[in-house]
Structure formats: C-alpha cells, structure tokens
Design an enzyme around this catalytic site. Structure first.
Site, PDB file in Angstrom:
ATOM      1  N   THR A 199       4.593   5.273 -52.692  1.00 17.66           N
ATOM      2  CA  THR A 199       6.035   5.474 -52.763  1.00 17.66           C
ATOM      3  C   THR A 199       6.674   4.655 -51.654  1.00 17.66           C
ATOM      4  OG1 THR A 199       5.724   7.724 -53.593  1.00 17.66           O
ATOM      5  CG2 THR A 199       7.899   7.159 -52.752  1.00 17.66           C
ATOM      6  N   LYS A 245      10.679   7.910 -58.922  1.00 15.93           N
ATOM      7  CA  LYS A 245       9.898   8.699 -57.953  1.00 15.93           C
ATOM      8  C   LYS A 245      10.780   9.279 -56.857  1.00 15.93           C
ATOM      9  CE  LYS A 245       6.576  10.432 -55.555  1.00 15.93           C
ATOM     10  NZ  LYS A 245       5.489   9.680 -54.933  1.00 15.93           N
ATOM     11  N   LYS A 259      10.062  10.942 -45.424  1.00 10.66           N
ATOM     12  CA  LYS A 259      10.227   9.509 -45.699  1.00 10.66           C
ATOM     13  C   LYS A 259      10.823   9.282 -47.077  1.00 10.66           C
ATOM     14  CE  LYS A 259       6.843   7.546 -47.458  1.00 10.66           C
ATOM     15  NZ  LYS A 259       6.292   7.293 -48.823  1.00 10.66           N
TER      16      LYS A 259
END
Length: 384
Positions: free
Chosen positions: A176, A254, A322
C-alpha cells in the site's frame, strides 16, 4: 475446395462417381474430369505440407508471452508480516515451490528466508542474494514491502528490483503506497521493457496466512489475465478485482477501504471505553454490538482482545496510520470533505507517536490504549 452440387433422382444404389460423370461430363471426357477433380487437391495438399510442416514442439500459450526460462519460476520479495503468509499460500497450494516451478525469494532480513525454508522443507525454495537476482530469475515476481520508504529503497537500489528488469519480466506490487509511488514504479519498469501490475491487498496477517486476502488491481490487463497470476491470486486470496489499465486506481481503492477501517477502529475504541466507564460489562456490550446492524467481523475479532490489552500485531498501528494519512491527503487533493476520518487519523497519529505507550508496532487496535490514556473517567484511571 468447391464440390459439385447434384439435383437428381438417381436411385441410391447408383455409384456416386458415376452420377458425377454422367450428369456433369460427357462419357468420353470422364477420365479428364476425374483428373481435374482429384489431382489438384492432391497437389495442393502436398504443397501445403511442404510449405507448412507440422510443428513438433507446440506448447499451450496464454495471451502474454514472456521470455522462456529453463524453469518457470515465481519470485517473491518481502517476507514480513504479510509476505510470509502470502508466500506460504503459494507453497501450500503448489502454485510455486514445486520441482517445475520453484519459489525464488529475497528479504532484507535473510533469516526470514531461512525460516520459510525450514517451515516448508519439502518445497523447492530458492533464496537469492538480492532483489535484482530474483527479478532476473523469474518471469513473474510479487513484491510485498511494508512502507513507501522500504519499497523505494528496495526498488531503486543498485541491486534492487529495477536493476533486474528486462523485456519479459513482470512485477506485481502488493504494497500500500501513495498513488504517485505506484505510477513512478510502473513507468520505471516499462521503460526497461518490463510489465507492471499494482495489486494492493485488503486484509491483515490472518487473511494473508489463510489465503483470504482481497486483491485490488490495476495496470497490465494481459499480465492480470495470465494463468499463473490468476492461480497465485486464488491461492493467496478470496477475491480479485481489476479497476482498469491505469495504474493508481488499485491504490485509490485500497486507501478508501483502509481509511474507513481506521475510522471504524477509532470509533469502536471510544465506544468500548465509554461503555466500561459508565459501568457496562465490556464483553456483554460486544455481544450486543454483534447482534445488530452495526456488527462487523473486525469488531468480533478485535473486541475481546482489546478488553484484555492484547494487541499482538496483525496490522501494525504505524502502517494503519500511514494508510489513513495517505487517504486524507488524497481526499484533500480532490476536494472531498473528510473531517471524521481526519480526526481518526489524528488520533492514530498521536497514538503512534506516544513514547510512553510505545505502541507503534503493536496492532492498530492499540489505539484503544491511547483513548483510555486521554480519558479522565475513574475506570480509565484504574485501567491505566
């Protein structure tokens, strides 16, 4: 290839060659007719065989042809919390690790490769000295690294991923990252003749080890459709989605999913803290939550552990934060109101940076500890 068409009432017992000669040719020219009808076909058949001899080494092919290696190997770079389980699924399902299809691996910490070989002693696992060596040895390589910084370092190092890319090599990145990171990597791979597919996953440590991930893909459709790639996705996941040929859309999907998940966890933690602080039994409240419209597999999995302060990492808090930060930045970039998620991102950031709690590497459910630390209820004071 044309043949005469006859309309006749000749009895079935009449020889068909006689029919043709009697109706299409005078009897004196019967021999010539047979010569003209049969001989050219013999000549054509012989000529076709001469100019197009039958191949002797045909093998099944798929839509995309990659450079043929001595053995058809599958590469895997990154054997951390997620990668270890994903590689294990490839091995367990014989997608890789067989005599014909070795699994070629590399990890920044070499002991992870050793651990994988020890766990699967009967599998054909080849450990390489660098990411470059893996790419050079395999037609298709999966990469699963933890952060944008780690991905960039491994990707662009002198002995990294990009250094091994040539025509006929394919890279499937499952991390990701920021959308800009994926697009840069795609351009770099294609500039060297390679093929690129982004495939970030929805799911954490448990789904990675049990083959229950969800792949969110974009990029090369021909690579996505490759039989070996589809077999790998099926071994590692329960679902695969293709969002188009433009790299970046898989990452967008995502980030939407993970920002929602982080916001849900923050709200869930606050609700549990409130329930316990007003004298409600936490376990009973989990039962109530699980029976209504707001029930969630995540709540059912994480809730009992949170009450016991068990935050063994499946999805580390620092990684969850994050992803939320990337999602918040994406929302700002397109002008979307994202206030609730921004507050949740702030809470996860403060939890990640709390030196006293030291929970950055714990599961993202550990944000629950930050909520209790900042609360002044009698229950929270006693719990802390």
């Amino acid at each position: 290839n044309l043949k005469p068409t006859l309309i006749t009432t000749t009895p079935p017992s009449t020889n068909r060659n006689t029919q043709i000669m009697n109706y299409c040719c005078p009897p004196l020219h019967a021999t010539l007719f047979i010569f003209l009808l049969v001989v050219p076909n013999i000549i054509i058949s012989k000529s076709a065989s001469a100019f197009h001899p039958p191949p002797t080494n045909l093998k099944p092919t798929s839509k995309t042809s990659f450079v043929t290696l001595e053995m058809s190997s599958i590469g895997f770079i990154g054997l951390g919390i997620m990668g270890e389980g994903m590689a294990g699924c490839l091995l367990s399902n014989d997608v890789a690790g067989t005599k014909e299809t070795p699994l070629v691996v590399w990890n920044r910490t070499p002991s992870k490769c050793t651990k994988l070989k020890e766990k699967y002693p009967d599998k054909n696992i080849v450990v390489k000295e660098s990411a470059k060596d893996v790419i050079e040895s395999c037609e298709i390589t999966f990469s699963m690294l933890s952060t944008p910084e780690a991905s960039k370092a491994v990707f662009e190092a002198p002995t990294g991923v990009l250094a091994g890319v040539t025509a006929g090599r394919a890279v499937i990145d499952c991390a990701t990252l920021a959308e800009s990171d994926m697009k840069r990597m795609k351009d770099q791979v294609e500039s060297k003749g390679g093929t690129f597919l982004e495939a970030p996953v929805s799911g954490s440590k448990g789904p990675a080890h049990t083959g229950q991930l969800i792949f969110l893909c974009a990029g090369s459709k021909s690579l996505f459709d490759e039989e070996s790639v589809q077999s790998a996705f099926k071994a590692m996941g329960k679902a695969t989605h293709f969002f188009g040929s433009e790299v970046g859309y898989g990452t967008r999907a995502k980030l939407v999913v993970n920002s929602l998940m982080g916001t849900m966890m923050a709200a869930f933690g606050e609700s549990l803290a409130l329930a316990e602080s007003v004298g409600l039994n936490g376990e009973k409240m989990l039962e109530v939550i699980g029976q209504g419209a707001i029930q969630s597999p995540m709540y059912a999995l994480k809730g009992p552990k949170m009450l016991k302060k068990d935050h063994a990492p499946n999805f580390p808090l620092q990684h969850a934060h994050k992803d939320m930060k990337l999602a918040v930045d994406m929302a700002k970039g397109v002008g979307v109101e994202y206030a609730v998620t921004e507050e949740a991102e702030k809470l996860l950031r403060e939890a990640r940076e709390d030196k006293d709690l030291n929970i950055a590497e714990d599961d993202f459910s550990a944000v629950f500890e930050k909520i209790h630390k900042e609360s002044t209820s009698e229950f929270s004071k006693k719990r802390n």
